[in-house]
Design a protein around this motif. Structure first.
Motif, PDB file in Angstrom:
ATOM      1  N   ARG A 239       0.814  -1.218   0.000  1.00  0.00           N
ATOM      2  CA  ARG A 239       0.000   0.000   0.000  1.00  0.00           C
ATOM      3  C   ARG A 239       0.849   1.271   0.000  1.00  0.00           C
ATOM      4  O   ARG A 239       0.449   2.295  -0.552  1.00  0.00           O
ATOM      5  N   ARG A 240       2.034   1.194   0.597  1.00  0.00           N
ATOM      6  CA  ARG A 240       2.850   2.402   0.768  1.00  0.00           C
ATOM      7  C   ARG A 240       3.683   2.756  -0.452  1.00  0.00           C
ATOM      8  O   ARG A 240       4.131   3.895  -0.570  1.00  0.00           O
ATOM      9  N   HIS A 241       3.916   1.810  -1.343  1.00  0.00           N
ATOM     10  CA  HIS A 241       4.921   2.025  -2.377  1.00  0.00           C
ATOM     11  C   HIS A 241       4.358   1.924  -3.788  1.00  0.00           C
ATOM     12  O   HIS A 241       4.099   0.840  -4.272  1.00  0.00           O
ATOM     13  N   GLY A 242       4.147   3.034  -4.436  1.00  0.00           N
ATOM     14  CA  GLY A 242       3.965   3.154  -5.865  1.00  0.00           C
ATOM     15  C   GLY A 242       3.047   2.173  -6.573  1.00  0.00           C
ATOM     16  O   GLY A 242       2.156   1.566  -5.999  1.00  0.00           O
ATOM     17  N   GLU A 243       3.290   2.022  -7.876  1.00  0.00           N
ATOM     18  CA  GLU A 243       2.516   1.148  -8.731  1.00  0.00           C
ATOM     19  C   GLU A 243       3.059  -0.279  -8.678  1.00  0.00           C
ATOM     20  O   GLU A 243       4.256  -0.489  -8.459  1.00  0.00           O
ATOM     21  N   PRO A 244       2.202  -1.283  -8.908  1.00  0.00           N
ATOM     22  CA  PRO A 244       2.662  -2.669  -8.821  1.00  0.00           C
ATOM     23  C   PRO A 244       3.884  -2.976  -9.675  1.00  0.00           C
ATOM     24  O   PRO A 244       4.823  -3.639  -9.217  1.00  0.00           O
ATOM     25  N   GLU A 245       3.901  -2.522 -10.935  1.00  0.00           N
ATOM     26  CA  GLU A 245       5.037  -2.833 -11.802  1.00  0.00           C
ATOM     27  C   GLU A 245       6.314  -2.188 -11.288  1.00  0.00           C
ATOM     28  O   GLU A 245       7.400  -2.770 -11.362  1.00  0.00           O
ATOM     29  N   GLN A 246       6.172  -0.983 -10.745  1.00  0.00           N
ATOM     30  CA  GLN A 246       7.333  -0.290 -10.181  1.00  0.00           C
ATOM     31  C   GLN A 246       7.875  -1.041  -8.958  1.00  0.00           C
ATOM     32  O   GLN A 246       9.088  -1.235  -8.812  1.00  0.00           O
ATOM     33  N   ILE A 247       6.961  -1.481  -8.083  1.00  0.00           N
ATOM     34  CA  ILE A 247       7.377  -2.252  -6.905  1.00  0.00           C
ATOM     35  C   ILE A 247       8.061  -3.543  -7.339  1.00  0.00           C
ATOM     36  O   ILE A 247       9.114  -3.910  -6.818  1.00  0.00           O
ATOM     37  N   PHE A 248       7.451  -4.225  -8.302  1.00  0.00           N
ATOM     38  CA  PHE A 248       7.985  -5.492  -8.789  1.00  0.00           C
ATOM     39  C   PHE A 248       9.415  -5.318  -9.306  1.00  0.00           C
ATOM     40  O   PHE A 248      10.325  -6.062  -8.921  1.00  0.00           O
ATOM     41  N   ASP A 249       9.626  -4.338 -10.172  1.00  0.00           N
ATOM     42  CA  ASP A 249      10.947  -4.128 -10.760  1.00  0.00           C
ATOM     43  C   ASP A 249      11.977  -3.749  -9.701  1.00  0.00           C
ATOM     44  O   ASP A 249      13.128  -4.219  -9.733  1.00  0.00           O
ATOM     45  N   GLU A 250      11.562  -2.917  -8.747  1.00  0.00           N
ATOM     46  CA  GLU A 250      12.502  -2.460  -7.727  1.00  0.00           C
ATOM     47  C   GLU A 250      12.881  -3.587  -6.774  1.00  0.00           C
ATOM     48  O   GLU A 250      14.061  -3.767  -6.433  1.00  0.00           O
ATOM     49  N   HIS A 251      11.923  -4.394  -6.380  1.00  0.00           N
ATOM     50  CA  HIS A 251      12.198  -5.476  -5.433  1.00  0.00           C
ATOM     51  C   HIS A 251      13.042  -6.582  -6.062  1.00  0.00           C
ATOM     52  O   HIS A 251      13.973  -7.097  -5.424  1.00  0.00           O
ATOM     53  N   ARG A 252      12.731  -6.972  -7.298  1.00  0.00           N
ATOM     54  CA  ARG A 252      13.518  -8.057  -7.897  1.00  0.00           C
ATOM     55  C   ARG A 252      14.958  -7.617  -8.150  1.00  0.00           C
ATOM     56  O   ARG A 252      15.876  -8.451  -8.106  1.00  0.00           O
ATOM     57  N   ALA A 253      15.167  -6.317  -8.375  1.00  0.00           N
ATOM     58  CA  ALA A 253      16.523  -5.816  -8.623  1.00  0.00           C
ATOM     59  C   ALA A 253      17.364  -5.806  -7.346  1.00  0.00           C
ATOM     60  O   ALA A 253      18.595  -5.657  -7.411  1.00  0.00           O
ATOM     61  N   ARG A 254      16.719  -5.985  -6.196  1.00  0.00           N
ATOM     62  CA  ARG A 254      17.458  -5.958  -4.931  1.00  0.00           C
ATOM     63  C   ARG A 254      18.288  -7.224  -4.698  1.00  0.00           C
ATOM     64  O   ARG A 254      19.165  -7.236  -3.844  1.00  0.00           O
ATOM     65  N   ILE A 255      18.000  -8.287  -5.424  1.00  0.00           N
ATOM     66  CA  ILE A 255      18.658  -9.569  -5.176  1.00  0.00           C
ATOM     67  C   ILE A 255      19.665  -9.835  -6.300  1.00  0.00           C
ATOM     68  O   ILE A 255      19.286 -10.244  -7.405  1.00  0.00           O
ATOM     69  N   PRO A 256      20.958  -9.593  -6.060  1.00  0.00           N
ATOM     70  CA  PRO A 256      21.945  -9.646  -7.144  1.00  0.00           C
ATOM     71  C   PRO A 256      22.001 -10.977  -7.888  1.00  0.00           C
ATOM     72  O   PRO A 256      22.144 -11.003  -9.114  1.00  0.00           O
ATOM     73  N   ARG A 257      21.873 -12.092  -7.186  1.00  0.00           N
ATOM     74  CA  ARG A 257      22.001 -13.387  -7.854  1.00  0.00           C
ATOM     75  C   ARG A 257      20.793 -13.681  -8.738  1.00  0.00           C
ATOM     76  O   ARG A 257      20.925 -14.357  -9.771  1.00  0.00           O
ATOM     77  N   ILE A 258      19.637 -13.160  -8.379  1.00  0.00           N
ATOM     78  CA  ILE A 258      18.466 -13.300  -9.250  1.00  0.00           C
ATOM     79  C   ILE A 258      18.575 -12.343 -10.430  1.00  0.00           C
ATOM     80  O   ILE A 258      18.274 -12.701 -11.576  1.00  0.00           O
ATOM     81  N   ALA A 259      19.030 -11.100 -10.171  1.00  0.00           N
ATOM     82  CA  ALA A 259      19.225 -10.147 -11.265  1.00  0.00           C
ATOM     83  C   ALA A 259      20.217 -10.693 -12.293  1.00  0.00           C
ATOM     84  O   ALA A 259      20.027 -10.535 -13.512  1.00  0.00           O
ATOM     85  N   GLN A 260      21.268 -11.345 -11.825  1.00  0.00           N
ATOM     86  CA  GLN A 260      22.257 -11.925 -12.740  1.00  0.00           C
ATOM     87  C   GLN A 260      21.629 -13.037 -13.587  1.00  0.00           C
ATOM     88  O   GLN A 260      21.876 -13.130 -14.788  1.00  0.00           O
ATOM     89  N   ARG A 261      20.797 -13.831 -12.965  1.00  0.00           N
ATOM     90  CA  ARG A 261      20.147 -14.934 -13.691  1.00  0.00           C
ATOM     91  C   ARG A 261      19.201 -14.412 -14.772  1.00  0.00           C
ATOM     92  O   ARG A 261      18.968 -15.083 -15.789  1.00  0.00           O
ATOM     93  N   LEU A 262      18.661 -13.220 -14.582  1.00  0.00           N
ATOM     94  CA  LEU A 262      17.692 -12.638 -15.514  1.00  0.00           C
ATOM     95  C   LEU A 262      18.333 -11.899 -16.675  1.00  0.00           C
ATOM     96  O   LEU A 262      17.615 -11.405 -17.558  1.00  0.00           O
TER      97      LEU A 262
END
Length: 432
Positions: A239-262
């Motif tokens: 509820r506190r943070h922006g639009e769903p797509e924005q939250i999704f992109d920001e949160h997944r980018a927080r995990i370096p090993r997942i970002a590398q896999r993508l």
């Protein structure tokens, strides 16, 4: 309305729980009608299977054909964080005698194959066929009204098995569902294509679970070139943070090993959202009805237990109904045993997740703080699906913690539905 038809059992819902229940009942020579509201195949989340699911598929005669469907092999789970540090759980640590490998699957494909298996076993399948209401007479569920091919129809049955998932036909009809407030979460997810596992810093095929201060992220390769990514957070965070797509992109980018896999991938599905999805019912069976899988309870998907719990409760519900039809005088005892079986599995899974959430999604810290008598084997077994074992030290520890109680008090059911002989042997060796 046409005169109603009659069958032994109606199953509401064609997902893994409903399809498994229907095939089990049909194999016992009983007439069963399965009603599914959506045309199959259809998209569904929950793509990572537990190793114990491989054991269930083997018992159903489906493991070999499913292994040849091109599904991604899964041999472990990686837990990682914002710093890039990680801990891997290998399913080989379960020890001998159990399956050390399972699959990551695209649910549309997997669920459709299970539904086809139910039809081959002799179940009648109708879809799309949404169920509008239960038929209740003298306090007993005796059938349902549903829509199919532009008509409203009525079918009577001696039992209704509710595998309707979140729709929860029985739970909503009788006011049985309550939310688990400690797990009021939101999930945002989508698929990406162009996956190249050469970019994966971990083990090929593993599920990755990445924790950060606001929640956790999953990465599940569902085909060789396709990966499912989901971000999960508390409802207040959403509820506190922006639009769903924005939250999704920001949160997944927080995990370096997942970002590398993508690296090199691109979105292939729209953003989807699930909210307030953790709930349970303290009543799982009643006059003329039983619940299966998500129709009775839904637990956070972090440890991927949903499909396994749906299939194993679907099979047990099918056996319970078949036995009650054969021996009506045992109905009350059979349903009570099924309810204990169902609750034991879900209670164990709830506790595993509640402990993890108490550690703010940090599995490594959670594991390090467990008592010394809990071995790596116990952790691997429980993450593999060992929910009905009395010999598993981690399961016993979780059950001893009253702060993780979820259901109203009930009697535990012990006896593994997948490896009964091994579970019994371990119970004897542990002296419990």
């Amino acid at each position: 309305m046409d005169p109603y038809e009659t069958v032994d059992v109606v199953v509401i819902g064609g997902g893994p729980g409903g399809a498994t229940a229907a095939s089990t009942i049909a194999a016992e020579g009983r007439s069963v009608l399965l009603l599914e509201k959506s045309p199959f195949p259809r998209f569904h989340i929950g793509e990572s299977l537990l190793p114990y699911t491989a054991g269930v598929l083997e018992q159903m005669g489906l493991l070999e054909p499913f292994a040849n469907n091109g599904y991604v092999p899964k041999c472990g789970a990686e837990f990682t964080d914002r710093t890039g540090s990680f801990r891997r759980v290998s399913f080989e640590d379960q020890g001998p005698g159990r399956h050390h490998q399972t699959f990551q699957v695209e649910r549309a494909h997997f669920d459709n194959a299970l539904l086809e298996h139910a039809q081959e076993a002799g179940a009648q399948i109708r879809n799309p066929a949404p169920v509008d209401e239960l038929i209740v007479e003298d306090g007993r569920v005796v059938g349902v009204r549903y829509r199919h091919e532009g008509e409203t129809r009525e079918v009577r049955a001696q039992y209704v098995v509710d595998a309707s998932g979140r729709s929860g036909k029985v739970a909503h009809a009788f006011g049985l569902r309550r939310s688990v407030d400690q797990l009021r979460m939101v999930a945002i997810y989508r698929h990406f294509t162009g996956l190249d596992e050469a970019a994966n810093p971990g083990e090929r095929g593993d599920i990755q679970i990445g924790n950060h201060k606001d929640g956790w992220v999953w990465a599940i390769p569902v085909w060789e070139d396709t990966i499912s990514i989901g971000t999960v957070m508390h409802k207040d965070t959403f509820r506190r943070h922006g639009e769903p797509e924005q939250i999704f992109d920001e949160h997944r980018a927080r995990i370096p090993r997942i970002a590398q896999r993508l690296e090199g991938t691109e979105p292939s599905t729209k953003i989807r959202i699930e909210t307030d999805y953790c709930y349970l019912s303290d009543e799982i069976a009643g006059p003329g009805w039983l619940m299966v899988g998500d129709a009775g309870c839904f637990v956070d998907p972090i440890f991927s237990g949903g499909v396994f719990l749906a299939m194993v409760t679907g099979r047990e519900a099918g056996r319970t109904v078949a036995a009650a039809l054969e021996h009506p005088y045992r109905t009350e005892q059979l349903q009570a045993s099924y309810e204990s079986f169902y609750k034991t599995g879900y209670d164990t899974y709830f506790r595993l997740i509640r402990g993890f959430y108490d550690y703010k999604f940090n599995f490594r810290q959670y594991r390090e703080d467990l008592p010394d008598f809990i071995e790596e084997r116990h952790v691997s077994l429980l993450l593999a699906g060992d929910f009905w074992s009395q010999g598993n030290a981690l399961a016993r520890y979780l059950k001893s913690e009253r702060r993780w109680d979820t259901f109203a008090p009930f009697e535990y059911f012990y006896g593994c539905p997948v490896y009964p002989d091994l579970e019994l042997l371990e119970r004897v060796e542990m002296g419990v």
